[in-house]
Design a protein around this motif. Structure first.
Motif, short mmCIF file in Angstrom:
data_model
loop_
_atom_site.label_atom_id
_atom_site.label_comp_id
_atom_site.label_asym_id
_atom_site.label_seq_id
_atom_site.Cartn_x
_atom_site.Cartn_y
_atom_site.Cartn_z
N PRO A 1 38.21 -10.92 16.78
CA PRO A 1 37.73 -12.26 17.17
C PRO A 1 38.77 -13.36 16.98
N TYR A 2 39.96 -13.15 17.52
CA TYR A 2 41.01 -14.18 17.57
C TYR A 2 41.51 -14.59 16.18
N PHE A 3 41.56 -13.66 15.23
CA PHE A 3 42.05 -14.00 13.89
C PHE A 3 43.42 -14.68 13.98
N GLY B 1 41.41 -23.46 25.35
CA GLY B 1 40.66 -23.11 24.15
C GLY B 1 39.17 -23.36 24.35
N ASN B 2 38.36 -22.40 23.87
CA ASN B 2 36.91 -22.40 23.98
C ASN B 2 36.45 -22.15 25.43
N ARG B 3 35.20 -22.52 25.72
CA ARG B 3 34.56 -22.02 26.95
C ARG B 3 34.72 -22.92 28.17
N VAL B 4 34.82 -22.27 29.32
CA VAL B 4 34.71 -22.97 30.60
C VAL B 4 33.50 -22.31 31.29
N LEU C 1 36.31 -17.63 28.01
CA LEU C 1 36.50 -18.05 26.60
C LEU C 1 37.96 -17.84 26.18
N HIS C 2 38.52 -18.88 25.53
CA HIS C 2 39.84 -18.77 24.89
C HIS C 2 40.93 -18.18 25.78
N GLY C 3 40.95 -18.60 27.05
CA GLY C 3 42.07 -18.22 27.92
C GLY C 3 41.87 -16.96 28.72
N ASN D 1 44.61 -23.40 17.49
CA ASN D 1 44.83 -22.24 16.61
C ASN D 1 43.48 -21.78 16.07
N HIS D 2 43.31 -20.46 15.98
CA HIS D 2 42.01 -19.89 15.64
C HIS D 2 42.00 -19.22 14.26
N SER D 3 42.66 -19.81 13.28
CA SER D 3 42.65 -19.22 11.94
C SER D 3 41.26 -19.28 11.33
N TYR D 4 40.89 -18.18 10.65
CA TYR D 4 39.64 -18.14 9.89
C TYR D 4 40.03 -18.34 8.43
N PHE D 5 39.56 -19.41 7.83
CA PHE D 5 39.92 -19.72 6.45
C PHE D 5 38.83 -19.27 5.49
N TYR E 1 26.98 -22.76 12.49
CA TYR E 1 27.81 -23.79 13.12
C TYR E 1 28.80 -23.12 14.07
N ASP E 2 28.77 -23.55 15.30
CA ASP E 2 29.73 -23.10 16.32
C ASP E 2 29.77 -24.22 17.35
N HIS E 3 30.16 -25.39 16.88
CA HIS E 3 30.00 -26.60 17.68
C HIS E 3 31.24 -27.48 17.63
N LEU F 1 36.86 -31.15 17.36
CA LEU F 1 37.06 -30.11 16.34
C LEU F 1 35.92 -29.10 16.49
N GLN F 2 36.26 -27.85 16.83
CA GLN F 2 35.26 -26.80 16.87
C GLN F 2 35.13 -26.25 15.46
N PHE F 3 33.97 -26.47 14.86
CA PHE F 3 33.70 -25.96 13.52
C PHE F 3 32.86 -24.71 13.70
N TYR F 4 33.47 -23.56 13.39
CA TYR F 4 32.83 -22.26 13.63
C TYR F 4 32.77 -21.52 12.30
N THR F 5 31.59 -21.05 11.92
CA THR F 5 31.43 -20.48 10.59
C THR F 5 31.40 -18.94 10.58
N ASN G 1 30.06 -16.74 12.44
CA ASN G 1 28.70 -16.20 12.57
C ASN G 1 28.66 -14.84 13.23
N PHE G 2 29.67 -14.55 14.05
CA PHE G 2 29.67 -13.28 14.77
C PHE G 2 30.40 -12.17 14.00
N LEU G 3 30.97 -12.48 12.85
CA LEU G 3 31.55 -11.41 12.01
C LEU G 3 30.37 -10.60 11.47
N MET H 1 38.50 -24.15 12.08
CA MET H 1 38.52 -25.57 12.42
C MET H 1 39.51 -25.70 13.57
N GLU H 2 38.98 -25.52 14.78
CA GLU H 2 39.83 -25.50 15.97
C GLU H 2 39.92 -26.90 16.55
N THR H 3 41.08 -27.51 16.36
CA THR H 3 41.29 -28.86 16.90
C THR H 3 41.51 -28.73 18.40
C1 BGC Z 1 33.82 -19.80 19.48
C2 BGC Z 1 32.82 -18.78 19.05
C3 BGC Z 1 33.44 -17.42 19.17
C4 BGC Z 1 34.67 -17.41 18.30
C5 BGC Z 1 35.39 -16.09 18.32
C6 BGC Z 1 34.98 -19.70 18.57
O1 BGC Z 1 35.95 -20.63 18.92
O2 BGC Z 1 33.28 -21.10 19.49
O3 BGC Z 1 31.65 -18.86 19.83
O4 BGC Z 1 32.56 -16.40 18.81
O5 BGC Z 1 35.54 -18.43 18.69
O6 BGC Z 1 35.57 -15.64 19.58
#
Ligand code: BGC
Length: 375
Positions: free
Chosen positions: A97-99, A107-110, A133-135, A202-206, A274-276, A311-315, A317-319, A339-341
């Motif tokens: 998931p984009y570690f 970045g993010n959805r279209v 999503l993400h390119g 950048n999609h770092s998971y902290f 949170y994924d907003h 800022l996409q704050f994503y917790t 949730n899908f892990l 914390m995706e700026t």
């Molecule tokens: C998205 C999530 C997605 C995650 C990993 C985040 O930026 O908002 O919905 O699951 O990236 O792909």
């Protein structure tokens, strides 16, 4: 490349060992390069490690511009790696998931993977249900970048006209710099030969307690945002900028991530947490504080500063525990937060959102800083 500023650190280290106290602090950033393996197509991949002589070390691979580790001290001086990831390239070559990844072109959805520019409809790769999503299928996180630079690591990549459906040849450069005050600074640059859309992040998971050290629900978060962008069931923004006041999205004062995450709130249910995207109060394009996170047990603090409006704050949730990461640690649900700026998701289809169009001859430039300290 190995020699960059490494010599500076080396000479400082020699000085340290030859002289008596107080030892001089080698406050120069140094860069080390090592081979990190090969892609399935046989392309060589390297790993660069920046160290600042002040206790912080960051590793970045040329595969996907991925930040594979960030080592920072806690309040007792113990260093830990505070980002999720893998020990070797193999982990990153598999589906994940984009570690730590560099994300682009968008970045993010279209929504539905479609957008229109100058009357032409562009069809992007759909890789998230009906959305892009993400390119796309092979985003910037899955290509090998060219490395250069002196004290900073400079990664560059040319995304071809039509790649993943996007118009225009896009030249991208991303620089990673480590400062002596324990900050990782990422500067993103891009130019195009034809009008296109760009949104790099950048999609770092902290996990400030250390990767794999449990969930992040106890982390205390502040976000400089009075509004956020609510989403539909496919996580596409509806277009509304909703006040956070009176909602579980109000992080204007420090709140624990876990405090309200299980509330029966429609937005939290849609995101599984949170994924907003938060609408940052600073919309001026200047560098400003966007968020602050504190992990109370270790005292580690991370501040995020950015020139971006969102800022996409994503917790995380899908892990779900199915991924085993560095050192054999299993990453369960909410074991990391991102914390995706960025500019807001689906901006190419939302004329009321800040624009993401880059014209030929224009320069795309954004900056984000992750600054670490202890309390
Ligand atoms: C998205 C999530 C997605 C995650 C990993 C985040 O930026 O908002 O919905 O699951 O990236 O792909």
């Amino acid at each position: 490349m190995q020699t960059f500023a490494f010599r500076a650190l080396l000479s400082a280290a020699i000085l340290t060992s030859c002289s008596s106290s107080p030892p001089p602090q080698p406050h120069k950033s140094a860069t080390r390069k090592q081979a990190f393996g090969k892609t399935a197509a046989g392309q060589g991949v390297d790993l660069y490690t920046l160290s600042n002589g002040a206790g912080m070390e960051v590793s970045i691979t040329t595969y996907g511009g991925i930040v594979t580790s960030i080592k920072v001290p806690d309040r007792t001086g113990n260093s830990a790696d505070v980002v999720l990831g893998f020990d070797s390239l193999d982990g990153y070559l598999k589906e994940h998931p984009y570690f730590g990844a560099m994300i682009g072109r968008y970045g993010n959805r279209v929504g539905k993977g479609l957008f229109t520019l100058n009357g032409v409809e562009y069809k992007l790769a759909r890789n998230n249900g009906e959305n892009h999503l993400h390119g796309g299928l092979v985003g910037f996180d899955k290509v090998v970048w060219k490395a250069g630079g002196a004290e900073s690591l400079e990664l560059s990549y040319t995304s071809k006209d039509g790649e993943e459906g996007y118009p225009g040849n896009l030249d991208v450069k991303v620089t990673y710099s480590l400062t002596t005050d324990n900050a990782l600074r990422i500067d993103y640059f891009a130019t195009t030969d034809k009008e296109t859309v760009v949104n790099l992040t950048n999609h770092s998971y902290f996990n400030l307690a250390g990767h794999g050290e449990g969930d992040v629900l106890g982390h205390e978060v502040t976000v400089q945002a009075d509004r956020f962008t609510p989403v539909d069931s496919g996580l596409i923004p509806t277009g509304e900028l909703r006040p956070v006041e009176g909602t579980p999205f109000d992080f204007r004062q420090a709140r624990r991530i876990g405090e309200r995450i299980e509330q029966k709130d429609e937005q939290l249910i849609r995101g599984k947490g949170y994924d907003h995207n938060f609408v940052l109060n600073n919309q001026g394009g200047t560098l400003a504080l966007a968020a602050r996170v504190k992990e109370p047990r270790t005292g580690r603090v991370m501040e995020v500063h950015t020139t971006e409006p969102g800022l996409q704050f994503y917790t995380g949730n899908f892990l779900d525990g199915s991924i085993t990461g560095k050192g054999g640690k299993r990453y369960d649900q909410r074991y990391g937060f991102c914390m995706e700026t960025q500019h807001y998701p689906d901006s190419p289809n939302k004329p009321s959102f800040p624009p993401v169009v880059l014209k030929a001859g224009e320069q795309y430039k954004t900056t984000t800083i992750y600054k670490f300290s202890v309390e």
